[in-house]
Design a protein around this motif. Structure first.
Motif, PDB file in Angstrom:
ATOM      1  N   ASN A   1       0.297  -1.366   2.762  1.00  0.00           N
ATOM      2  CA  ASN A   1       1.663  -0.976   2.009  1.00  0.00           C
ATOM      3  C   ASN A   1       2.722  -0.385   2.665  1.00  0.00           C
ATOM      4  O   ASN A   1       2.461   0.364   3.911  1.00  0.00           O
TER       5      ASN A   1
ATOM      6  N   ARG B   1      -1.946 -10.658  -4.986  1.00  0.00           N
ATOM      7  CA  ARG B   1      -2.303 -10.551  -3.640  1.00  0.00           C
ATOM      8  C   ARG B   1      -1.215  -9.619  -2.674  1.00  0.00           C
ATOM      9  O   ARG B   1      -1.298  -8.832  -1.924  1.00  0.00           O
TER      10      ARG B   1
ATOM     11  N   LYS C   1     -12.454  -4.596   0.438  1.00  0.00           N
ATOM     12  CA  LYS C   1     -11.206  -4.803   0.302  1.00  0.00           C
ATOM     13  C   LYS C   1     -10.285  -3.980   1.092  1.00  0.00           C
ATOM     14  O   LYS C   1     -10.726  -2.763   1.556  1.00  0.00           O
TER      15      LYS C   1
ATOM     16  N   THR D   1       3.121  -4.165  -1.239  1.00  0.00           N
ATOM     17  CA  THR D   1       1.817  -3.984  -0.910  1.00  0.00           C
ATOM     18  C   THR D   1       1.073  -5.375  -0.738  1.00  0.00           C
ATOM     19  O   THR D   1       1.302  -6.389  -1.573  1.00  0.00           O
ATOM     20  N   TYR D   2       0.433  -5.709   0.375  1.00  0.00           N
ATOM     21  CA  TYR D   2      -0.457  -6.795   0.623  1.00  0.00           C
ATOM     22  C   TYR D   2      -1.964  -6.234   0.656  1.00  0.00           C
ATOM     23  O   TYR D   2      -2.457  -5.441   1.212  1.00  0.00           O
ATOM     24  N   ASN D   3      -2.760  -7.097  -0.401  1.00  0.00           N
ATOM     25  CA  ASN D   3      -4.186  -6.727  -0.517  1.00  0.00           C
ATOM     26  C   ASN D   3      -4.903  -7.940   0.171  1.00  0.00           C
ATOM     27  O   ASN D   3      -4.388  -9.276   0.134  1.00  0.00           O
TER      28      ASN D   3
ATOM     29  N   SER E   1      -2.040   2.738  -5.193  1.00  0.00           N
ATOM     30  CA  SER E   1      -1.636   1.804  -6.357  1.00  0.00           C
ATOM     31  C   SER E   1      -1.976   2.296  -7.625  1.00  0.00           C
ATOM     32  O   SER E   1      -2.977   2.708  -7.846  1.00  0.00           O
TER      33      SER E   1
ATOM     34  N   PHE F   1      -9.898  -8.035  -3.168  1.00  0.00           N
ATOM     35  CA  PHE F   1      -8.933  -6.875  -3.515  1.00  0.00           C
ATOM     36  C   PHE F   1      -9.025  -6.069  -5.044  1.00  0.00           C
ATOM     37  O   PHE F   1      -8.511  -5.392  -5.419  1.00  0.00           O
TER      38      PHE F   1
ATOM     39  N   SER G   1      -5.925  -3.044   2.246  1.00  0.00           N
ATOM     40  CA  SER G   1      -4.404  -3.151   1.756  1.00  0.00           C
ATOM     41  C   SER G   1      -3.592  -2.496   3.001  1.00  0.00           C
ATOM     42  O   SER G   1      -3.971  -1.836   3.428  1.00  0.00           O
TER      43      SER G   1
END
Length: 806
Positions: A233, A736, A229, A779-781, A191, A785, A231
């Protein structure tokens, strides 16, 4: 007197107890409406000088807890997305429960931040151009998008070029991967929100290896706040075939320990079409045979990449870092069907043939990098030691069969064979570096040793019929051993309006390549210096003039040295060249900058005996061979102009234009070995518009157009190409979730034709990969994050010379 002694002793004991005792601070973070703010950063600072002591982050409900706080006077502050609470003074002598820390988050302040934060900045330093993108619209893309948007970077056939030279990508001064496609896949999953800047280093200074050309160094943001954190993706791409990518990243940090782990799987199925044409000529340069070939290759792969990084701080002065990359691409299938039409000089059909070329490829790459850093007592001085190991294994099993027919379609003959090839490469490097400030100057020095051992073999067997180009006698074993010993010295000094950086690097190379079948041994034994100079003059804040010079070396890729043949069909093949030698270049650049918005560059590069991609047609045997060869001489020069401008508060414009000349003189191997100069005058234009489509900055867009008139590619010259792309990006649920949609090559004009036409040579090719596609990404954080991480790749120029088959 006894009472005084007792009092003093009591005070000393109480003080000692308080000194050894620690306490905790608890509280929560809210906004002005008393709404909780989850995952805010909590900073504990010394009251005397505001230096950082420790930190943490709030949980899902906005609560936080700081443990093991020694008695003292502190400042405590909460921050969230660039805004902070008022610092609160604390005198810690017991556990403290604060209640609430309030962070102002009015909408009018948010709008103001969006407007002021959306313009990227360009800064000219003595040895590099810094493109700052943190908290900008550009950072909403992935890292590959940011590199494509960096001024001075040309994208051609998915290669990143700086002034016509292929650039090496670094992440925090660590090289990210091996081949160009692997770099692209990795960075498309990284990212851009974590990216602080991109450094364009046209002439790498002495601290970098002399080989490898320009460098694009991605610098990520750093955070001092502990936490976790993660993620998930993924992306879906619709081209001729659908493609998928899925990855996950996890980062955890304490006061001393930093951990990062990433895994990505990238199943791909791609169709690549190639059209080739050859006009074979007689002694009078009259065409007697015309070949038209059409290739269709289906490529199926499922590459997997895993990274693990661990950093540990023993104390304020000593730290150690471990980086490991593991790449598997096993069972890659390449199925190629070729149809060829042969006509006489008058264009009348003579005969045809078809070829089926199936290959299975296995590639494995393991890399481990260990670094120890010791910070000396002198402020800014440090000593670092690095060790690195890479193991690469590549295997290819090929089956090729052809059938020939006359003009009426009657069967004439068939031909086929199998081949099995393998290459093992082991790379060891060791390096020590020392840096220290000296007044208003700084000094760097260091030494490095690298050892490369490559062993390759190829076997041809199961022949059906015979051919003049391939037979069992071409089976071979080839070993290549190389050692490079290097040392460097560099110094930077700054005055009021001047900055000068100079350095020199020396490299001693010892190499030996042995071909068993050919009975040949090629050796290299030489020492070369590589000086560099950077001068920057800034008469005012709005104007600056800079000059830089550097000498570099381009070493041959390991695969290019193998004297093996890889066949597309029996008349069209690639051949390695064990006689390749390193080439040396001298690079000069003059830059003028106005207000960090207008950049003018004039450059000249003497590439020397550059290693170039050359293709020759043998008119007698009617074959086409592709190989790498040292040219006799080559050079390039040009004028670049870059514009960086905020047109409106929600519209950022970038324009980059380049007028250039490139030329290379090589021996025309199939034209009596006479020298021939291939040259081109070209123009490159890049225009990108970055748009903020919502007041809160969560919805952004991008419209980009790229145009390239001509380009020199070895013995070929490409015709024009145009690429128009559109992109949209939306963040949801307070960043998020991020969704993106991109369309590439909308006009379907991004596929050029490459033509080689001189003396008795007349051939062309046009490769048509799946450049036109639509890609959906997400993308999910989770966790905290907003923490930045310690992602990095591995910086080894020796690894860069590992090259995958295209």
């Amino acid at each position: 007197m006894k009472n005084l002694t007792f009092v003093l002793l009591s005070v000393s004991l109480i003080s000692g107890c308080l000194t050894g005792q620690t306490f905790k601070i608890t509280g929560k973070v809210v906004d002005e409406q008393n709404q909780i703010i989850p995952y805010a950063n909590i900073l504990l600072l010394q009251a005397s000088d505001s230096t950082f002591v420790k930190g943490t982050s709030a949980d899902d409900n906005g609560f936080f807890e700081l443990m093991e706080v020694a008695p003292d006077l502190y400042l405590l502050q909460a921050s969230y997305v660039g805004r902070g609470s008022e610092p609160r003074a604390l005198d810690i002598a017991k556990d403290v429960s604060l209640g609430a820390l309030i962070i102002p988050l009015e909408s009018n302040e948010l709008d103001e931040v969006v407007v002021t934060a959306q313009r990227p900045k360009l800064q000219k330093l003595p040895d590099r151009l810094v493109f700052s993108v943190e908290n900008t619209v550009i950072s909403q893309g992935n890292s590959w998008d940011i590199l494509k948007s960096t001024p001075g970077v040309i994208v051609a056939e998915d290669r990143l070029l700086v002034r016509g030279q292929s650039a090496t990508v670094y992440l925090n001064d660590r090289k990210v991967q091996l081949s160009g496609q692997e770099v692209q896949d990795l960075l498309q999953g990284l990212s851009g929100t974590n990216i602080k800047s991109v450094e364009v280093i046209g002439n790498p200074p002495a601290s970098y290896d002399a080989g490898g050309g320009p460098i694009l160094n991605i610098v990520t943001s750093k955070s001092i706040v502990p936490g976790y954190k993660g993620s998930i993706n993924g992306s879906y791409t619709q081209a001729v075939f659908p493609k998928y990518s899925l990855g996950t990243s996890h980062y955890y940090k304490t006061d001393k320990l930093h951990l990062f782990a990433n895994y990505t799987i990238n199943p791909q199925k791609e169709l690549r079409k190639t059209d080739k044409g050859i006009h074979f000529m007689d002694d009078t340069n009259s065409v007697f045979s015309q070949w038209d070939t059409h290739y269709e290759r289906n490529n199926s792969s499922q590459s997997q990449n895993a990274n693990f990084i661990m950093d540990y701080d023993f104390d304020d002065r000593n730290s150690v870092g471990l980086t490991s990359n593991v790449l598997f691409n096993l069972g890659e299938d390449q199925e190629t069907r070729l149809t060829n039409t042969m006509r006489n000089g008058l264009g009348q059909l003579d005969s045809t043939f078809t070829t089926r070329n199936n290959a299975v490829l296995d590639n494995t790459n393991l890399a481990f990098d260990l670094t120890y850093v010791h910070r000396l007592k002198k402020e800014g001085a440090k000593l670092s030691v690095n060790g690195h190991y890479t193991h690469y294994n590549g295997q290819t099993l090929q089956n090729l069969s052809s059938e020939y027919f006359d003009a009426s379609g009657a069967f004439l003959r068939d031909f086929g064979f199998d081949s099995d090839s393998e290459q093992d490469i082991d790379i060891f490097t060791g390096q020590v570096d020392y840096a220290t400030p000296i007044g208003n100057a700084s000094l760097e020095t260091g030494a490095k040793i690298s050892s490369i051992a490559s062993e390759s073999n190829v076997d041809f067997f199961n022949f059906n019929g015979s051919s003049n180009t391939v037979g069992p006698s071409q089976s071979d074993n080839y070993t290549y051993d190389e050692k490079v010993y290097a040392a460097y010295f560099s110094m930077v000094k700054n005055w009021e309006k001047w900055s000068v950086k100079l350095g020199v690097r020396g490299e001693l190379t010892e190499a030996k390549g042995i071909s068993e079948t050919l009975g040949e041994t090629n050796t290299q034994d030489f020492f070369e210096p590589f000086p560099s100079l950077y001068v920057l003059y800034s008469p005012s804040e709005k104007h600056s003039i800079s000059f830089d010079y550097g000498r570099n070396v381009d070493r041959p890729k390991y695969n290019d040295l193998n004297p093996f043949r890889f066949f597309f069909n029996e008349n069209d093949y690639e051949e390695g060249n064990p006689g390749l030698v390193p080439s040396f270049s001298n690079n000069f650049n003059l830059n003028y900058t106005i207000n960090s918005e207008y950049f003018f560059d004039i450059y000249y590069r003497d590439n020397g005996r550059n290693i170039s991609y050359l293709v020759f047609q043998d008119n007698t045997n009617q074959t086409l061979v592709e190989l790498k060869q040292n040219v006799l001489e080559s050079k390039s020069y040009g004028l670049d102009f870059t514009l960086s401008k905020t047109v409106l508060s929600a519209w950022v414009l970038y324009a980059y234009t380049s007028f250039f000349h490139e030329e290379a003189t090589f021996l025309a191997a199939e034209s009596g070995n006479v020298p021939y100069t291939n040259e081109v005058d070209g123009f490159y234009g890049y225009l990108s518009n970055y748009l903020t489509l919502s007041k809160d900055g969560t919805f952004t867009g991008e419209v980009t157009a790229t145009y390239l008139s001509k380009f020199l590619f070895g013995s070929y010259v490409s015709d024009e190409q145009l690429n128009l792309t559109l992109g949209l990006r939306k963040t949801l649920f307070d960043n998020r979730i991020t969704l993106s949609l991109a369309a590439e090559d909308i006009l379907e004009k991004y596929v050029p034709t490459y033509r080689s036409q001189y003396l008795n040579q007349d051939n062309f090719y046009r490769r048509r990969p799946e450049t036109q596609f639509i890609r959906f990404g997400f993308t999910y954080n989770f966790g905290n994050f907003r923490l930045e991480d310690n992602q990095r790749g591995i910086d080894k120029k020796e690894r860069d010379r590992l090259q995958s088959k295209d």
